[in-house]
Design an enzyme around this catalytic site. Structure first.
Site, short mmCIF file in Angstrom:
data_model
loop_
_atom_site.label_atom_id
_atom_site.label_comp_id
_atom_site.label_asym_id
_atom_site.label_seq_id
_atom_site.Cartn_x
_atom_site.Cartn_y
_atom_site.Cartn_z
N ASN A 1 -7.88 1.83 -5.93
CA ASN A 1 -8.46 1.86 -4.58
C ASN A 1 -9.97 1.61 -4.62
OD1 ASN A 1 -6.84 2.70 -2.02
ND2 ASN A 1 -5.85 3.75 -3.71
N ARG B 1 -4.47 -6.50 11.83
CA ARG B 1 -5.91 -6.56 11.52
C ARG B 1 -6.29 -7.92 10.94
NH1 ARG B 1 -6.65 -1.15 8.12
NH2 ARG B 1 -8.84 -1.71 8.24
N SER C 1 0.78 -1.24 0.00
CA SER C 1 0.00 0.00 0.00
C SER C 1 0.80 1.28 0.00
CB SER C 1 -0.89 0.03 1.25
OG SER C 1 -1.96 -0.82 1.07
N CYS D 1 2.14 7.11 -7.19
CA CYS D 1 2.03 8.47 -7.74
C CYS D 1 2.91 9.45 -6.98
CB CYS D 1 0.60 8.97 -7.68
SG CYS D 1 -0.55 7.83 -8.39
N TYR E 1 -18.98 31.20 -5.51
CA TYR E 1 -18.39 32.47 -5.94
C TYR E 1 -18.03 33.35 -4.76
CZ TYR E 1 -18.13 37.36 -7.01
OH TYR E 1 -17.71 38.65 -7.03
#
Lengths: 465, 465
Positions: free
Chosen positions: B311, B77, B46, B50, B432
């Site tokens: 993902n 886990r 994991s 990038c 805006y």
């Protein structure tokens, strides 16, 4: 064209809505076909009212920068702008408007088509002292010019801003930037009531963080004056010394002129129009802060004064007046603001609004980062979604964060606009690269959390049923 | 539960897709119900591929920052991660996978459910010299670590980056940041071919502006070596001296293992799955860069290697494996990137892609500012929309600009996702305020321009007809 008579479009109000309409109508119909006359009470056209706090704060150097287009530029395009000319009466039967110039001289101006773009009126409490010279409203450009001049000339030390909405907060920031000690008074227990309390609390923290003294849950009761100047603001909790007072208590549609003429005005105080911006009176159109529009999620009429709506509505009116076809579909209640480093955004319905509109809803809030956690400049933002129970349809969203947080509201507003469910939103293909977002964009993380809540709720209902 | 047998989920690949799936399955099914074993060829789990350019460029100090979760955290886990263990064969009939550990020892691992998340393989030209020690591919985290070490240890002066896609450009920026003289080679006439030429030209200008030497329209022909190291890159136009070479030639789905087992692989080279991420083979699932998915606008299968898709697909597979229900709807082709100060974004189809998909289309490009023109920090951005003729449906969007430009692609991607027309988009309620946008957001200005073009085209057709 033989026998063709030139028509006349009369526009009341030379700001965003009025001038957008005039420009669009002119693009489609030349001066030989349509005469366009604009009556503007003040001395400027098409300026950015939203820019006033930045001018007062000195972030924008010159007031002229706020003016998108001058009266001369409009005149060059065949739009006859008459400044310091106020419309004081509309005569629907005869198709004319009584106009009063700066000298007080009056004359009737006829029209074939009338566009009312009178804007909004700021709330001004009827309290003794409110008219003192150092109490400033913020509505028109001249107000901003006057306030900045007062700050620079009189060197006030302590300012009290009354009202914790967008304008109030932006003015508080502007005055802090100017080095003043600023106290903010609001009758509500949180600033920015368009946010839920948990999100508003973050804004309150940010304000305290830059040194704004918050006087929340305090009602304005009056002003103490000395020699025609306010020296203190009295609230339900005591007196706040003030060299300068700024009123930011919100606005209401400037619809009195229309109402007096018999043009239909809704319960919001805004002029009623259809989606092409036609009022219920023949040949009369209206656009901008003076009208009410439809909230796309609640379905209720609302009056929201915002330059972006005024521009869009003016454009729509102008296209239709020019012989084209365009509609204004309504609003989603989107708003963004920046208070020092803190960015705030919202769209759709908050929890109180969702409840008032009769929705059963669930909320989910997540903390995540604006960029990949390891990328420099990543900051924490809180994103909250309000979704309808069962259907999971997105009803509203709120964001409080720092740099690069708030504009994510646009994607949420577009999802809302299209009736997306939070479950559908978990699949959205949003831009990902480390300088721009974590691999799960905050919008997607919030959608996941909300979708989980909707699913849990559904299972609990089924188990309970 | 009496008589209940624990099932076993075997995951091949311990990066984004595989570990997302394992985590989601674990959330829904405890260790007593589902054993989860992950075979990972490399030494990490994991991590953000990038993020590698930012690690190489030194923007991210430590490679550990790119690791979202360590094997130990997964083990805590109840997910049995086996590093440096490669799956070398899938035996569908017997429901087992042959795994080879770092020592070369092999054993069969049985499964009740198999998830293939083998990622992508970078293109590597079969040219003499390509295996020299100073030729770096960028795929796994170790590649980034090796490259940065080479930059810091060997002090190379001149780098040649081969490939002008996202990774190539981000690596070029990283090496410029490191003070190297960088040449970029691409056989195409523009960098970033996912943009139209007019938009790609802006990216080329930006690259030249930061000193990257562009060698566009030049084919890679070989490498000159000396003592096992490349000294120059030969292109169709000449030789570029190089102390360091980075290959950024794109990737293809790593589907060989699946294909060899008889699992269906599509024309894109990606494994075929349904929207729940099930392959056509029983009990076998796939997710991430190794699969093909549906492009929501063209309707065609595509293989796009991107962490955010991996993902999402992993999450969907994991929810379904855990007994829940989730689907991956496809992709819109959204991408963002930052090359020094220049932000680039795209979604949907560009002009060439729209033509290839059989659409008749119109384009509109506008220059506008990221903030109100008078607000400090406002910069110019170019927004281009591609819309279907007649219907006016948005087909694609591209942005090139600076700070605060690129993430506007999200709103456009969501509009696209919902099949909005450019005319409908002109009414969108976007955020805006002067620090965030002009009163007409660039997205709205582009929509207006595109809607005008669609209308003009329609009128011309009618007049012509």
């Amino acid at each position: 064209m033989a026998g063709h008579t030139r028509e006349r479009l009369l526009v009341i109000g030379g700001d965003a809505a009025g001038m957008s309409a005039a420009s669009q109508a002119r693009r489609r119909r030349g001066p030989g076909d349509l005469e366009i006359v604009v009556l503007e009470r003040g001395g400027f056209t098409s300026y950015s009212a939203c820019g006033i706090p930045y001018y007062v704060g000195g972030v924008v150097a010159d007031a002229a920068e706020l003016i998108a287009r001058t009266p001369e530029e409009f005149r060059e395009r065949g739009i006859d702008v008459r400044l310091r000319t106020e419309a004081v009466e509309i005569d629907l039967d005869r198709g004319r408007v009584r106009a009063r110039d700066a000298e007080g001289a009056e004359r009737w101006e006829g029209y074939d088509h009338l566009l009312i773009a009178t804007g909004a009126v700021p709330a001004r409490p009827r309290l003794p002292g409110v008219d003192a010279s150092n109490v400033h409203g913020i509505q028109v450009l001249q107000d901003g010019i006057d306030l900045r001049r007062a700050v620079e000339r009189d060197g006030p030390r302590r300012a009290v801003v009354v009202g914790g909405g967008y304008i109030g907060l932006e003015m508080a920031e502007a005055l802090v930037t100017r080095g003043l000690e600023v106290a903010l008074v609001d009758a509500a227990e949180q600033p920015m009531r368009t946010l839920d309390p948990d999100m508003g609390a973050l804004v309150a923290d940010a304000l305290r963080g830059v040194g704004v003294g918050l006087h929340l849950g305090e009602r304005l009761e009056g002003f103490e004056t000395e020699g025609g100047r306010v020296t203190a603001v009295r609230t339900s909790e005591g007196a706040l010394p003030a060299d300068l007072v700024v009123l930011g208590l919100g606005v209401r549609p400037a619809s009195d002129l229309a109402r007096a003429a018999g043009i239909e005005v809704g319960a919001t105080g805004g002029i009623v129009t259809d989606r092409r911006m036609r009022t219920r009176s023949e040949r009369v159109w209206a656009a901008g802060d003076c009208v009410e529009t439809r909230h796309l999620i609640s379905g209720e009429p609302v009056a929201i004064a915002l330059g972006t709506h005024a521009n869009k509505q003016g454009r729509v009116a102008g296209i239709n007046l020019g012989g084209g076809y365009a509609t204004f579909p309504g609003v989603a209640g989107t708003a963004v603001s920046k208070i020092c480093a803190v960015e705030v955004a919202r769209t759709g319905l908050n929890e109180a609004e969702a409840a008032a509109a009769g929705f059963a809803f669930l909320s989910a809030a997540v903390e995540s980062t604006t960029r990949a956690g390891y990328h420099p400049g990543a900051t924490t933002m809180r994103t909250k979604l309000v979704a309808e129970r069962r259907s999971g349809r997105l009803l509203g969203a709120q964001i409080v964060g720092e740099e690069n947080a708030a504009k994510r509201i646009d994607g949420l507003a577009i999802a809302l606009w299209n009736g997306m469910t939070v479950e559908e939103m978990t699949g959205l293909d949003l831009g990902y690269a480390p300088p721009f977002a974590p691999v799960w964009d905050p919008v997607l993380i919030a959608a996941r959390k909300a979708a989980e809540r909707v699913e849990e709720d559904m299972r609990a209902c089924e188990a309970g049923g």
